[in-house]
Each structure stands twice: as structure tokens, then as C-alpha cells.
Scaffold this active site. Structure first.
Site, PDB file in Angstrom:
ATOM      1  N   SER B 338       0.826  -1.213   0.000  1.00 18.71           N
ATOM      2  CA  SER B 338       0.000   0.000   0.000  1.00 18.71           C
ATOM      3  C   SER B 338       0.858   1.261   0.000  1.00 18.71           C
ATOM      4  CB  SER B 338      -0.909   0.032   1.231  1.00 18.71           C
ATOM      5  OG  SER B 338      -1.912  -0.952   1.139  1.00 18.71           O
ATOM      6  N   GLU B 359       4.274  -0.867  15.039  1.00 16.19           N
ATOM      7  CA  GLU B 359       4.815   0.446  14.685  1.00 16.19           C
ATOM      8  C   GLU B 359       5.759   1.014  15.735  1.00 16.19           C
ATOM      9  OE1 GLU B 359       1.598  -0.422  14.752  1.00 16.19           O
ATOM     10  OE2 GLU B 359       1.042  -0.504  12.631  1.00 16.19           O
TER      11      GLU B 359
END
Lengths: 610, 610
Positions: B338, B359
Site C-alpha cells: 500500500s 509500529e
């Protein structure tokens, strides 16, 4: 044991609905839905899940959270199979105005919490299970559907450890191990033993099953009911795209809808679908939590000019207002002796939950409690709420009613240095739609504003200061969200100084010194940073030639920018003093001077303007 | 095996230094320092740690990170015991201007990364170990001192899983299990078996030891060197305050310095301290990474008016500029298909690191790589960087040189809905001191700005758009940090519209429609949001009667507030169009209209103004 043939039919109907709705939408996640279709059919219609669809808010309904929110087509299809969503509405999936959004939101009445940012559902479920076991004392159970990819998120392990710490045997995780993430295989593929080893190392009971065998699925749910004093994780081996051969277990099919031709082939494979069949959901026992009576909170009485830290007043306020807000619960991230949440813990231990140093889960848990009607007050150092920004952001989309208190704001904390200084917290909490940001300067205003926060439905952030600050208000003074206080005023004010929290006291110091020189400044306590007191700001803008904002926070997204936005259509010059250098260790006053946000900096700026 | 008697003496000296420096400072964490004193004495002076103190930046030095940063007195005391810090400087601990801050910062030359926000050191160490094994290919080892309290942070488990995934046998964690957190006992107290079970379930080798027995400590470090293909965690049972009876294993002594009288008693207990003794640190082998030669990046060539998503151009740019910036590494959080980081992965697989959906660890790892001279480009959805705000905030205090790219910014992503929309990212990245925030509107400007980002030393955020946008610039057009482009201009411009990214195209659409009515607007591409192009803004403010900003982001901390700050001393009215309603699922254009940031909204606002 219910008849699995009937469940097979319902599972097929759910697959059918998942496929036709995503093809109609032209996007979405059919393959991630098909992998969990049998798990969800077995849960909802196998007799285990107890839910009154006519009363989604029934306090004793079981709860189901889709942590893997991208499987929303499955979520909506389940409720269609329950007869609660029409096929016509299903076909509005992902269309503007539909309640059936790309990821589940609270716009859809069966959504317990908006999801889609991965690794958050377990914490939310934990909050609901905590509520059932310790607060509402109800027998409802909370189920969380998890993806295998999202098990990489650290927040999952925060939730696993706290859930077992609180022995939540009313919480069941369902891990849909379909092997494939968005761009390829997960770290462990079909090595389910890894998940079992890990999850059990966190004190959970684990059950490994074939996620497409209804007998195994039903047995697992049954077994889960018998486990005591620990949560249960059902680890199910599944196939992404299960039921449609040409997308089964194939990479490159994540988040992709079938086109019309592919759908036709898929439906041929599904063979006869009984579109008339509907599933039955068991009803919950008619139980409600004990009535809680609200009594007016006690009056406050602080000696004026005495020095008390606002964080300390926060702790005092929690205890004082609890009788008036009996839905309150208090959470803290292992710093309750610094945030003074410990005062509440001592007074009402049964309503205090230690969340340890795991801020993401703390916020997710608060959301779960909030969604069950509680009013969570959540505290840690202001700096450490940045750890949970994603959970805070997402809680807004679940219409959360949470009160956050961040202590140790700004450089004025002193010697501990930059890592402990909250300097982005105002900017962070301001970004949330309709959020309230409060920043009291003394104990009295803190007590009052904590009360206002409890009254308000929504997200409120209270910014607290580490060091003691003198009490400048009478104990009967009133404060409101969107208000402010003019604390120094004369008819010859040359400049208006807007302070908040620690800097209000710096402004008062500047006032005294300037007064001796015959210079008068208006000093305003901007205790409500969002919303701002526009009327007062307009008046200051017209009464004085310029405005100075002073904040113990970085410039971006802070008080200065908020005031400039509020006065955008006034042409009064606005000078903003804020933290603009990398902070260091030192005495609070040294640091306020170093960053040019001290009384001396204010005096310099006023002289410069005049 | 080195002589432990001598090490005992050095450990005692380290305790002595930790105590006198904190008492002199009047604050700090002596007890958390004493618990790990033997572990650190054994590591630094037991012959295992290889470090050239004259060259702290030597590429082959072993690395030591204090994840439990509050044990900074120990950290400084160790280096004093190594003869690298004088007793005189030790006594400046926590004083303004001293390099010895309350928590370790890079102001002190032996600090690998600033710490103090817990649960971050392991990820940073992971980045340094990753660099040693896969990038610089050097035999240096990375050691991370961890507290037991901070093991509650989910980020630890993100780091554990990725470190074992990459088989980092050059990474050693040292867990100082002293049982006590800040406000009381940890979840597991002295149940070391729990930590062992958990950490090993993540694929690490674990070694349980008595953290105060130097023979056991030395044996563990020796054993650690022999483990292959997996990281090692030394889990040490220690006593908080070890060496001073009246503070040993006592609650209420966290973050508290001894007063003068208590210090006297403590020193009496330590008995004779050899203040003249100094420890020897082994030297590293004289190895350096292979020379990397830089060649000019290839030219870009895009067909004008062709539509390409800026996220796609980001991926193209990474591959194109790598030859010019051979220190580049690329990290992505399981969404490389993406963010288009996968284009780089395919071209340079040895320089791409899959970080999966974790993350916080991804950003900590990037910091570790950055501190070892690499230039990490880190990508995920803009919304999901909020997950790592604390790590991003802390990386600034380590002078990080990291480039973040957030794709899927704003409501224009469409059907996926609110959870996937980055609407706070500009505000978040703007708060960082000296950060750069870039928001290109087409493929050409993206390519150029990615190049500028690589050139710039510091934190850069690049905001990318999901949908394809037409290319409006020639491939040879130049862009710079702090610049902007006037894309539509006439001598009768009534209003200036400032757009960026997706909204620049909305502004162009509005221009065309208004032109047909004889209304001319100036359209400016504000591709550099921080720093802003002040000169251009001033010119627009004087050339036109009012300014409109349009952004696919929330109002607070966004482009509108940034522009209002930049033009604070000009009295041109500034109207800000931004996202002000809870976003929904829908088509991009429907959502831009719904939020009043579309071409139609701009046209309405212009008419309203005129």
C-alpha cells in the site's frame, strides 16, 4: 449440543452475504471474512452467545468485538443471518450514508466499539470484562475476534498480561489464524504452537482447534465456559477465503472484492444457499447492575495562598466527587503516587484499577468501561499519553466518555529532563473532534474542573502541573468548560497576557514587577483551552493593543495557535511565548527562563511591545 | 575469567558514585542504580564489553543502551569508574547545563540514545544489532539494560518477536529484576520464571542469574557469546538499593535521593571504598564497514497530466535515489504493497526490513539504525504513526535522522473509513522541534521531495495520498524544503487559495470554474508545511485581500493554524477549510464534499468572501 447441519447452512449464508455485499461495494475484505465465518456462526447461533437484539444496550448482553475490523462484511453478514439487517441494507456496504462502513463503527447498532486500527479490540474487551466482574457484577461474557497478523502489535501483550492479572475468566479471545496478512505471510504462518506457547505464557488457557470444524468450534466454546480464574484464547487454524477454491489460502487476495464474474463462479461453488434460513440468538438473563445513588459532592475548602500541586488537587477531587458520579472508575499507569490517583485508590479501592506501565491497554480498557456506561478517569504523565495516541484517536470514533489527566506537564517539572516532559499533549488532545482541554492553575480550579469534566459527555483532557502552585481562587469560585478568568485588570491595561497552569503564575509575577514601573497588563487565566472563551478573547482584543500567550508546551498545536485561530478575524497582534529549544535538566525556574516562558520573558516581551 | 575481587571493588566505587551524586543533586534514582551496579560492573570491566572511549563513534564499538533510563546515576558512575568522567563532573548531575541529565541524553558522549520513556531501549538496540548483522556486517554486540517494571510495555514484546525473527544473536538484554516499580511491587515480583517463560516463548535464549553474584554475572556474559541465531536475555534477580541495608528492597524509595545524614550512614555501610581504582574496558577490533560509494541519482521522467498516486512515486523515488544515498535503509509495517515501499524491497531486498504490524518497534528500530549512521525511510499508513508517537517524540531527543512516510492521508482514502484515515499526522509531526513536514501533490514533487528529505539531517515527515492524482509539474521542476509553488496567478487575483496534496487539485478545479465566472484566484501549492515559505505567504497576503487554506486534516495543529502563525503580524483574513465532522465511508469526492474541503467548498467560500 446444537445441530451442526443447521449451523453449516447458516455459515454458508454468512459466506454468501459476505461475498455479494463486497462485490456490490467493489471493495472490502471478503477473504478475511470467510476465514472466520464458521467461528462466528458457531458463536452467535450455537447457543453460547446471549444477546437481546431488541436491546443492544442491555447490561447483561454478551459482548462481541471485532478486533480484526476489516472483517466487517462478516460482522454485518452475521447480523443479517440473525434477521437484524436486511439483504437490501447489506448491499449499501461502504456506501456514503450507510451504517455499514468499511470498518465497524458505532453508527451500526450492534458495534460495541469502532475498530479497524489493529491490536485494540482485546483491550476494549478487557474493559468490558473488567466491568462485568468487578463493577457491574454481571455474568455477561465478552468475546473478541482477533486476526493472526495483528498479534504482532505490542498492545495485544499488554492486554494479555492485564487480563490474566485480573483473572478475567469472562473474557474469550478467538484467534483466526488464516496465515496471511496484507502483503504476505505472517511471521509464523500456520505454526499455531508459537501462539499457544506465547499466549499461555501470559497466563491464559489456550484451545487449539480447526476453525472450520463446527463440532470442534462448539466444543471449544463449551470448554471456555468451564475455565475459572483465567481468560481463554481459542486459537483456530483457518483458511483465508475458505469456501471459494480460487481465492483460498492465496496471497494477493487481501482487501479485494470479487468482480461480478468471479462472484458468479464463487456462488456456483457455494452451491445451494438457503437464503431464507435465519439463526436464533439465545437471550440473556434479565439481570441489571445494582442501582447506584448519586449524592451531591462535598464542598471544597482550600486555604487561599497556600501552595498545592494541581495534580494533588486532582486526586482530592476524584475522592470528593465520586459520591456524585457513582459510575466513576479510576485507572492509572503505575504512577498513582505521582498523579495522586492513589488518594482515590485508598478511598475506593474497588473502583481503582492499576494498569501498570502499559498505556495503550490502559486507554483501550478505559474505552471498554466507557462503552459499558462507566466514567473512567485515566492518569499518567502527560508525556506518556503519546504512547496511546492511536487508542485515544480511535476512542473518539466510539463516542468515548473518558477523562484523561496528564501530570508532569512541561519543562517546569525540572530535573528529570526532556523524556518526562509533556510538551505535545495539548496539541494531541486538541486534534480530537469535540474534545475538551482543561489546564487549571491552582487547586480550587482543578477541583471544579474535574467536576465539570465528570459532568461532560465526551473526551476531556486535564493537564496537571508537578510543582506546588499558590491557590489564587476562593473555594466557592465557579469554573466552566469554555470559560476563563480575568485575574488582573485595570482601565489602563496596555497588553493582555494569556497564561494557563504554571504560566499563569509567571504572568502574575510579571504583573507585579511591571506595576512598579507603572505598566499595567491584563492577566487572564485561560483554564479552558478547548473550547476557548471567545467572548473574553474578543474583549481583550478590543480593550488592549496586543496579546501575549505564554505556554509550557511546544508552539505547534498549542495555546498560541489556538488563540490565533480564535482571533483570526481580529487584527490585534498576538505574540506567542512557548517552548522552542530542546529542554534540559535543571530547576523549574531555570528552565522557564531558558525557554523564555518565565515572568522575565513576559516582562521582556511587554517592554518590547510598548 | 577476570579477577572478581577487583570487580567487587569497582562495583563498590560505582555504588559510591551513584549515592554521592544523587545526594548532591537532591533527587534522582539511587536505588534503581544500586540494583544493577554489579551487572554493569561485570559487563563493562569484566572483559566482555569492547569499546574505545576515545572514539565513542567507532563503528565497531559494542553498544550499551540504558532502557531503564532513570538509572542514569549508575550510567554516569560507570563511566566515572572507567576514568571518563571526573568526580567533579559527577557532582553536576541534574544541574542546569550539565551533560549529566536526569535521564541519559545524547548531550553525554557515551549515550547511544536518549531514554527515560520506558520500554524503548530494546527496539533501539534491535536497530543497532540489525545494522551490525545485515548492513555494516560488523562483529560488535549490543547490550540493553532493562527494568522489570518496563516489561509491562507492549513495545518490549514487539522488539522481542522481531529480534528473534531476524535471529539477532548479537543482541543481549539484561533484565534487572529488583521487584519494585515506582509505586509498589511489579505484577510478578520475584517470580522470575514468568519472565523466563515469556521471553523464551518469543524465541530468545534466557539465562537466570543472581544479579549480585559476579561469578554468575560473568558466566552469563560468557555464555551469551556462545549462543547462535537467537538473541539472549539475562534475567537477573536483584535487590533495589542493594548495598545500603536501610533502603534495600524497600517500597517508597523509588526516585528518592538520600539526605546528607542518610548518605553518611550509607557510606559507613559501604565501608572502605577505593576511590583511586579505575576499571579497564577492552578495545574493539579495528574494523570498519565497507566503503559505500555514492552515485548521482537517475533523472526522473513522468508524463505530464498522467495520474499517479504520490505513495507510488514514493516507492519509485526510494529505488531511484538509493545509489546517491547508500546509507539508506527502508522499513515498513506490513503494508508495503500500500505504501509502495515494496518497490524498494524488490530492487534492494538486503536493505529492506519488514517490521510487521508493530509500529512502536519499527520507529525504535529506525532510531537505532539512524544512530549507527543509516538513513531510515519508515512507512505505514499516516494514521498508524500515532501508534508510535512516544517513540517519535523520543527520537527527536536522540537527534534522529529518520524519514517517515505516511500514506492514506485524510478522508480522501474513501470507503475504508475513519479508522484508516490519517487526520492528526500533520499536527503530530509539526510538534517536533526542527522537524520538516512535506506534503506533495503529484509524482514529480514527491520524487524531488523524497530526495530533499534524504539530503536533510533530521526528522522529515512525508505525507502521501492514496488515490492517483494528475501530474502537474515538469520532471525537471525543482522543489526545496521551505518552498512553495504558485500554480495559478494573475494580476487580478481576488483571493489566494493555499492547498497541499489532494486539496491542491481541488483548488485547481475551483480555479477553472471560477475563471468562467470571471473570478480569478491565486492557487499556491504549499508542499512544505514546515518550514513554510514565509516570503511567498507575505506576498500573497499583500497581493490579495484574503487567504483560504484547504486541508484534508483536522483543524487543530494543521495547515490552517500553521499559516495563521506564519502570518500573525499581517492583518489579512485567513479562512481555514478542514475536516470538522466525524468522517464516514464513501467515495473520496463525496467525503471531500461532506467535510467542506472540496472544489465546491472552495468555490462557496470564495463567493462568500467576495
Amino acid at each position: 449440543m446444537p445441530n451442526t447441519e443447521r449451523l453449516e447452512k447458516i455459515a454458508k449464508l454468512i459466506r454468501y452475504f459476505s461475498l455479494i455485499s463486497t462485490t456490490e461495494a467493489g471493495s472490502g475484505h471478503p477473504t478475511s471474512s470467510l476465514s472466520a465465518a464458521d467461528l462466528m456462526a458457531g458463536l452467535l447461533f450455537g447457543g453460547f452467545f446471549r444477546y437481546d437484539a431488541k436491546q443492544p444496550n442491555h447490561p447483561n448482553n454478551d459482548r462481541l468485538i471485532f478486533s480484526k475490523g476489516h472483517a466487517s462484511p462478516l460482522f454485518y453478514a452475521m447480523w443479517a443471518a440473525a434477521g437484524e439487517v436486511t439483504e437490501e441494507e447489506l448491499m449499501t456496504l461502504r456506501k456514503f450514508g450507510s451504517r455499514l462502513e468499511g470498518h465497524p463503527t458505532t453508527a451500526f447498532r450492534f458495534t460495541e466499539a469502532s475498530t479497524g486500527s489493529l491490536g485494540q479490540g482485546l483491550s476494549i474487551g478487557l474493559g468490558m470484562a473488567l466491568n462485568a466482574k468487578y463493577v457491574d457484577k454481571l455474568p455477561y461474557r465478552t468475546y473478541v475476534l482477533l486476526g493472526d497478523s495483528e498479534m504482532a502489535e505490542g498492545s495485544q501483550y499488554e492486554a494479555l498480561q492485564i487480563a490474566s492479572f485480573y483473572e478475567l475468566d469472562n473474557l474469550v479471545g478467538i484467534m483466526d489464524v488464516n496465515r496471511l496478512g496484507q502483503r504476505g505471510e505472517t511471521m509464523y504462518g500456520y505454526n499455531l504452537a508459537v501462539y499457544e506457547k506465547r499466549v499461555s505464557s501470559f497466563g491464559w488457557e489456550t484451545l487449539l482447534i480447526d476453525g472450520h470444524s463446527l463440532p470442534e468450534i462448539l466444543t471449544a466454546y463449551e470448554k471456555a465456559l468451564t475455565i475459572r480464574n483465567k481468560p481463554v484464547m481459542i486459537i483456530a487454524k483457518t483458511i483465508k477465503g475458505k469456501g471459494v477454491s480460487f481465492i483460498e489460502d492465496k496471497n494477493g487476495w487481501h482487501g479485494k472484492a470479487l468482480n461480478k464474474e468471479e462472484l458468479a463462479r464463487a456462488l456456483k461453488e457455494l452451491d445451494t444457499v438457503d437464503t431464507a434460513i435465519r439463526g436464533e440468538i439465545s437471550k440473556p438473563d434479565e439481570l441489571r447492575p445494582a442501582e447506584k445513588v448519586s449524592q451531591k459532592a462535598a464542598q471544597i475548602s482550600y486555604e487561599k495562598d497556600k501552595s498545592v500541586a494541581t495534580r494533588h488537587a486532582y486526586g482530592n477531587a476524584l475522592v470528593r466527587i465520586f459520591p456524585q458520579f457513582p459510575e466513576m472508575v479510576v485507572l492509572d499507569g503505575e504512577v498513582s503516587n505521582s498523579t495522586f490517583a492513589e488518594i482515590f485508590k485508598k478511598a475506593y479501592p474497588e473502583r481503582f484499577f492499576e494498569m501498570y506501565i502499559a498505556e495503550q491497554n490502559m486507554v483501550g480498557t478505559a474505552l471498554g468501561l466507557s462503552r459499558r456506561g462507566k466514567v473512567p478517569f485515566v492518569s499518567t504523565f502527560a508525556a506518556f499519553f503519546t504512547r496511546a495516541f492511536d487508542q485515544i484517536r480511535m476512542s473518539r470514533y466510539s463516542d468515548a466518555n473518558i477523562k484523561f489527566c496528564g501530570s508532569h506537564a512541561g519543562v517546569s517539572i525540572g530535573e528529570d529532563g526532556s523524556s518526562q516532559m509533556g510538551l505535545e499533549d495539548i496539541a494531541m488532545f486538541r486534534t480530537l473532534l469535540d474534545s475538551v482541554v482543561l489546564y487549571p492553575c491552582d487547586a480550587v480550579s482543578t477541583e471544579r474542573l474535574v467536576e465539570e469534566a465528570a459532568q461532560y459527555k465526551g473526551i476531556v483532557y486535564i493537564r496537571a502541573t508537578r510543582k506546588d502552585t499558590p491557590i489564587i481562587y476562593d473555594s466557592n469560585e465557579e469554573f466552566r468548560i469554555g470559560g476563563s478568568k480575568v485575574v488582573r485588570k485595570s482601565d489602563k491595561d496596555a497588553v493582555t497576557v494569556l497564561g494557563a497552569g504554571i504560566t499563569l503564575h509567571e504572568a502574575l509575577g510579571a504583573y507585579e514587577e511591571l506595576k512598579n514601573e507603572g505598566i499595567f497588563i491584563r492577566v487572564i487565566d485561560l483554564y479552558s483551552i478547548k473550547p476557548l472563551d471567545d467572548a473574553m478573547l474578543y474583549k481583550a482584543a478590543s480593550d488592549t493593543n496586543s496579546i501575549i500567550t505564554v505556554e509550557d508546551h511546544f508552539a505547534e498545536g498549542g495555546i498560541g495557535e489556538a488563540v490565533r485561530s480564535a482571533l483570526a478575524d481580529r487584527d490585534v497582534p498576538i505574540h506567542c511565548l512557548s517552548v522552542r529549544k530542546v529542554p534540559r535538566s535543571g530547576k523549574p525556574d531555570e528552565l522557564l527562563d531558558y525557554e523564555d516562558i518565565s515572568r522575565n520573558a513576559i516582562i521582556r516581551k511587554v517592554r518590547e511591545i510598548l
